[in-house]
Motif scaffolding. Structure first.
Motif, PDB file in Angstrom:
ATOM      1  N   PRO A 139       0.811  -1.222   0.000  1.00 20.51           N
ATOM      2  CA  PRO A 139       0.000   0.000   0.000  1.00 20.51           C
ATOM      3  C   PRO A 139       0.847   1.276   0.000  1.00 20.51           C
ATOM      4  CG  PRO A 139      -0.091  -1.107   2.137  1.00 20.51           C
ATOM      5  CD  PRO A 139       0.654  -2.018   1.222  1.00 20.51           C
ATOM      6  N   MET A 140       0.537   2.166  -0.928  1.00 16.63           N
ATOM      7  CA  MET A 140       1.275   3.423  -1.036  1.00 16.63           C
ATOM      8  C   MET A 140       0.406   4.640  -0.700  1.00 16.63           C
ATOM      9  SD  MET A 140       4.392   2.888  -1.537  1.00 16.63           S
ATOM     10  CE  MET A 140       4.906   4.532  -1.996  1.00 16.63           C
ATOM     11  N   ALA A 141      -0.926   4.443  -0.609  1.00 15.26           N
ATOM     12  CA  ALA A 141      -1.802   5.587  -0.314  1.00 15.26           C
ATOM     13  C   ALA A 141      -1.388   6.244   0.996  1.00 15.26           C
ATOM     14  CB  ALA A 141      -3.253   5.116  -0.233  1.00 15.26           C
ATOM     15  N   ARG A 142      -0.865   5.457   1.912  1.00  7.46           N
ATOM     16  CA  ARG A 142      -0.480   5.993   3.221  1.00  7.46           C
ATOM     17  C   ARG A 142       0.606   7.069   3.119  1.00  7.46           C
ATOM     18  NH1 ARG A 142       1.410   0.744   6.338  1.00  7.46           N
ATOM     19  NH2 ARG A 142      -0.586   0.007   5.596  1.00  7.46           N
ATOM     20  N   VAL A 143       1.426   7.066   2.056  1.00  6.98           N
ATOM     21  CA  VAL A 143       2.363   8.179   1.863  1.00  6.98           C
ATOM     22  C   VAL A 143       1.844   9.160   0.824  1.00  6.98           C
ATOM     23  CG1 VAL A 143       4.560   7.182   2.625  1.00  6.98           C
ATOM     24  CG2 VAL A 143       3.850   6.824   0.315  1.00  6.98           C
ATOM     25  N   VAL A 144       1.158   8.651  -0.189  1.00 10.14           N
ATOM     26  CA  VAL A 144       0.690   9.547  -1.262  1.00 10.14           C
ATOM     27  C   VAL A 144      -0.292  10.578  -0.680  1.00 10.14           C
ATOM     28  CG1 VAL A 144      -0.583   9.668  -3.448  1.00 10.14           C
ATOM     29  CG2 VAL A 144       1.103   7.838  -3.073  1.00 10.14           C
ATOM     30  N   GLU A 145      -1.180  10.147   0.221  1.00 12.70           N
ATOM     31  CA  GLU A 145      -2.201  11.072   0.738  1.00 12.70           C
ATOM     32  C   GLU A 145      -1.608  12.245   1.515  1.00 12.70           C
ATOM     33  OE1 GLU A 145      -5.764   7.827   0.624  1.00 12.70           O
ATOM     34  OE2 GLU A 145      -5.237   8.654   2.595  1.00 12.70           O
ATOM     35  N   PRO A 146      -0.777  12.008   2.547  1.00 14.72           N
ATOM     36  CA  PRO A 146      -0.217  13.181   3.252  1.00 14.72           C
ATOM     37  C   PRO A 146       0.678  14.046   2.362  1.00 14.72           C
ATOM     38  CG  PRO A 146       0.721  11.122   4.115  1.00 14.72           C
ATOM     39  CD  PRO A 146      -0.423  10.764   3.220  1.00 14.72           C
ATOM     40  N   LEU A 147       1.432  13.415   1.465  1.00 15.82           N
ATOM     41  CA  LEU A 147       2.314  14.213   0.603  1.00 15.82           C
ATOM     42  C   LEU A 147       1.467  15.062  -0.348  1.00 15.82           C
ATOM     43  CD1 LEU A 147       5.126  11.590  -0.190  1.00 15.82           C
ATOM     44  CD2 LEU A 147       5.261  13.523   1.409  1.00 15.82           C
ATOM     45  N   THR A 148       0.368  14.494  -0.851  1.00 11.49           N
ATOM     46  CA  THR A 148      -0.513  15.255  -1.742  1.00 11.49           C
ATOM     47  C   THR A 148      -1.124  16.436  -0.980  1.00 11.49           C
ATOM     48  OG1 THR A 148      -0.948  13.237  -2.970  1.00 11.49           O
ATOM     49  CG2 THR A 148      -2.488  15.030  -3.338  1.00 11.49           C
ATOM     50  N   ALA A 149      -1.432  16.206   0.302  1.00  8.59           N
ATOM     51  CA  ALA A 149      -1.973  17.307   1.112  1.00  8.59           C
ATOM     52  C   ALA A 149      -0.952  18.446   1.261  1.00  8.59           C
ATOM     53  CB  ALA A 149      -2.389  16.778   2.487  1.00  8.59           C
ATOM     54  N   MET A 150       0.322  18.125   1.127  1.00  3.97           N
ATOM     55  CA  MET A 150       1.361  19.161   1.191  1.00  3.97           C
ATOM     56  C   MET A 150       1.551  19.851  -0.172  1.00  3.97           C
ATOM     57  SD  MET A 150       4.250  17.068   3.416  1.00  3.97           S
ATOM     58  CE  MET A 150       5.343  18.431   3.836  1.00  3.97           C
ATOM     59  N   GLY A 151       0.883  19.327  -1.210  1.00  2.00           N
ATOM     60  CA  GLY A 151       0.998  19.918  -2.551  1.00  2.00           C
ATOM     61  C   GLY A 151       1.754  19.046  -3.536  1.00  2.00           C
ATOM     62  N   ALA A 152       2.081  17.811  -3.137  1.00  2.00           N
ATOM     63  CA  ALA A 152       2.867  16.932  -4.020  1.00  2.00           C
ATOM     64  C   ALA A 152       2.040  16.460  -5.206  1.00  2.00           C
ATOM     65  CB  ALA A 152       3.361  15.722  -3.237  1.00  2.00           C
ATOM     66  N   TYR A 153       2.763  16.129  -6.289  1.00  2.00           N
ATOM     67  CA  TYR A 153       2.128  15.566  -7.483  1.00  2.00           C
ATOM     68  C   TYR A 153       2.678  14.160  -7.662  1.00  2.00           C
ATOM     69  CZ  TYR A 153       0.472  15.118 -12.282  1.00  2.00           C
ATOM     70  OH  TYR A 153      -0.158  14.691 -13.416  1.00  2.00           O
ATOM     71  N   ILE A 154       1.868  13.170  -7.258  1.00  2.00           N
ATOM     72  CA  ILE A 154       2.306  11.772  -7.337  1.00  2.00           C
ATOM     73  C   ILE A 154       1.194  10.961  -7.999  1.00  2.00           C
ATOM     74  CG2 ILE A 154       3.096   9.738  -6.039  1.00  2.00           C
ATOM     75  CD1 ILE A 154       3.920  11.588  -3.767  1.00  2.00           C
ATOM     76  N   LEU A 155       1.562  10.234  -9.019  1.00  2.00           N
ATOM     77  CA  LEU A 155       0.592   9.356  -9.679  1.00  2.00           C
ATOM     78  C   LEU A 155       1.028   7.916  -9.494  1.00  2.00           C
ATOM     79  CD1 LEU A 155       0.073  11.141 -13.132  1.00  2.00           C
ATOM     80  CD2 LEU A 155      -1.382  11.276 -11.102  1.00  2.00           C
ATOM     81  N   GLY A 156       0.059   7.032  -9.393  1.00  2.36           N
ATOM     82  CA  GLY A 156       0.387   5.618  -9.285  1.00  2.36           C
ATOM     83  C   GLY A 156      -0.765   4.784  -9.801  1.00  2.36           C
ATOM     84  N   ARG A 157      -0.544   3.481  -9.855  1.00  2.00           N
ATOM     85  CA  ARG A 157      -1.605   2.582 -10.323  1.00  2.00           C
ATOM     86  C   ARG A 157      -2.779   2.606  -9.361  1.00  2.00           C
ATOM     87  NH1 ARG A 157      -1.441  -2.586 -10.243  1.00  2.00           N
ATOM     88  NH2 ARG A 157       0.056  -2.629  -8.540  1.00  2.00           N
ATOM     89  N   GLN A 158      -3.923   2.240  -9.875  1.00  2.00           N
ATOM     90  CA  GLN A 158      -5.138   2.095  -9.065  1.00  2.00           C
ATOM     91  C   GLN A 158      -5.385   3.322  -8.179  1.00  2.00           C
ATOM     92  OE1 GLN A 158      -5.803  -1.705  -7.239  1.00  2.00           O
ATOM     93  NE2 GLN A 158      -4.790  -2.794  -8.898  1.00  2.00           N
TER      94      GLN A 158
END
Ligand code: S3P
Length: 451
Positions: A139-158
């Protein structure tokens, strides 16, 4: 410099399943060595990459996971130079080079999660990240979500929940984030992002996890403070310019745990020298002592520890749910100790094991079953019934599939070493993921082991 083995990094290390064969027999008194701590080694390389100047690192792990981090930092612009005793890493001062190719993290969840945070604020740099068959299921949502809240641009599968990922650097702004799942990897990803974000980033942990990132970052000049009021721990991070630092990596407690258990369940004491035993990494020692394990720990002048484990009559116990992050990687080998203990041992609050290199609740139970040891799932964990002799004729020869999980393979080897007959471990070439040279250390204890 010795280059990492590309076959391993690219996840093709088991086309035909390399095997390890362990013969049960007499264990003699021995002193064994373990590699440098894997978690600390990853972080030393990542901070070395971000720092200005040359950091000299001694004791760095040569595990496959850490080799993947070496390759990653080199592709992002760090200059590495290795002698017999140390690795010198000349950092980028934060101005990373965009790699021409995908960064392959191999089997390393720590690298994938930490580097996502490190890359998120690097404007002008776009990086593609992938790994082996296990990593693309973690699972990667656990890092993608907080980083996205900081303004990050991260794309991944599913819907950005699984690797492969692409991280395109953006200007980030600090956030206050309360950890939902206790995870040092998630905390560390947010800290690494916070080091190059506007304003303050605060991370609130109600369950403490290993603190290597917050302990090491200030040594490299990071502006970071930790507040601990007993009920929760808050890490405050500010934008920082990092500078080089010389660093000695102590031995890995998660690797030491295999030999500590061997000392307790075999017939001779085993000593492991130079082991890191900080908070949130020493949980296995506490549990094994609670089971009746005779374990002596002494502090060395370096701050690391020497651990001696003596043959002991173990009894079952209840492990968790408190303190589980402090022993999460040691559950498979604690289950081996439980198999040799009198009575039942119950592991509670260990659901996170489902998301490790394999589903470690399932693979640990399957490994025990190969030795005739009974276990069953319970809510939030599993229970092991110990004390069953594993020398029945039908169990004289057994085969254990590691499911390419290094900790399952090594746990099976330890139980095999104290069981009659022969244990064949399929997928044993996962072992160097964390512990290259494991078989040689096992042989030092008198165990007959053949690759
Ligand atoms: C690690 C944290 C833990 C641990 C892993 C290494 C780290 O994972 O299981 O082997 O170096 O931060 P989680 O953060 O997923 O709990």
């Amino acid at each position: 410099m010795e280059l990492p083995d590309v076959r391993r990094i690219f996840g093709v290390k088991h086309p035909d399943g390399a095997e390890l064969v362990v013969h049960g027999g007499h264990i003699h008194a021995a002193s064994v060595n373990v590699p440098g701590d894997k978690s600390i080694s990853h972080r030393a390389l990542l901070f070395g990459l971000l720092a200005q100047g040359t950091s000299r690192i001694q004791g760095l792990s040569r595990a496959d996971d850490v080799n993947a981090t070496r390759a990653a930092v080199a592709s992002l612009g760090a200059k590495l130079d290795e002698s017999e005793y140390e690795l010198s890493i000349t950092g980028t001062g934060g101005s990373l080079t965009e790699p021409d190719h995908v960064i392959n993290v191999g089997n390393s969840g720590t690298l994938l999660r930490l580097i996502s945070g490190l890359l998120a604020p690097r404007v002008g740099v776009t990086v593609f990240l992938t790994g082996d068959a296990s990593i693309v299921r973690r699972p990667m949502a656990r890092v993608v979500e907080p980083l996205t809240a900081m303004g990050a641009y991260i794309l991944g599968r599913q819907e950005n929940r699984f690797a492969p990922l692409v991280v395109q650097g953006r200007e980030l702004t600090g956030i206050t984030y309360s950890m939902s799942t206790p995870s040092a990897q998630v905390k560390s990803a947010i800290i690494l992002a916070g080091l190059a974000a506007d304003g303050e980033t605060a991370i609130i942990e109600s369950t403490p996890t290993r603190a290597h990132t917050e302990e090491m970052a200030p040594l490299f000049g990071a502006r970071l403070q930790v507040e601990d009021d007993g009920a929760s721990r808050v890490v405050h991070v500010e934008r920082s310019d990092l500078s080089a630092c010389d660093f000695v990596v102590p031995g890995d407690p998660s690797a030491a745990a295999f030999f500590v258990v061997l000392g307790l369940i075999g017939e001779s004491p085993v000593t492991v020298d130079n082991v890191y035993l900080g908070a949130e990494r020493d949980g296995f020692v506490k549990v094994l002592r609670a089971m009746g394990g005779r374990i002596e720990v002494s502090r060395l002048p370096s701050g690391a520890h020497s651990i001696t484990a003596r043959p002991s009559e173990l009894t079952g116990t209840v492990v968790g749910p408190e303190g589980v992050p402090g022993l999460i990687d040691e559950v498979p080998i604690l289950a081996v100790a439980a198999a040799k203990a009198r009575g039942a041992t119950t592991f509670l609050g260990v659901e996170e094991l489902r998301h490790k290199e394999s589903d470690r609740i399932a693979t640990t139970m399957e490994m025990l079953a190969a030795f005739g040891v009974e276990s069953a799932e319970v809510e939030s964990g599993f229970r092991v019934w110990g004390g069953v002799p594993v020398d029945l004729a039908r169990h004289m020869q057994r085969s254990v599939d590691s499911h390419m999980d290094h900790r399952i393979a090594m746990s099976a080897a330890i139980l095999g070493a104290v069981s009659k007959g022969e244990t064949r471990i399929v997928g044993a070439d996962s072992v160097p993921t964390s512990f290259p040279g494991f078989s040689a250390q096992l042989a030092r204890c008198g165990v007959e082991v053949r690759a």
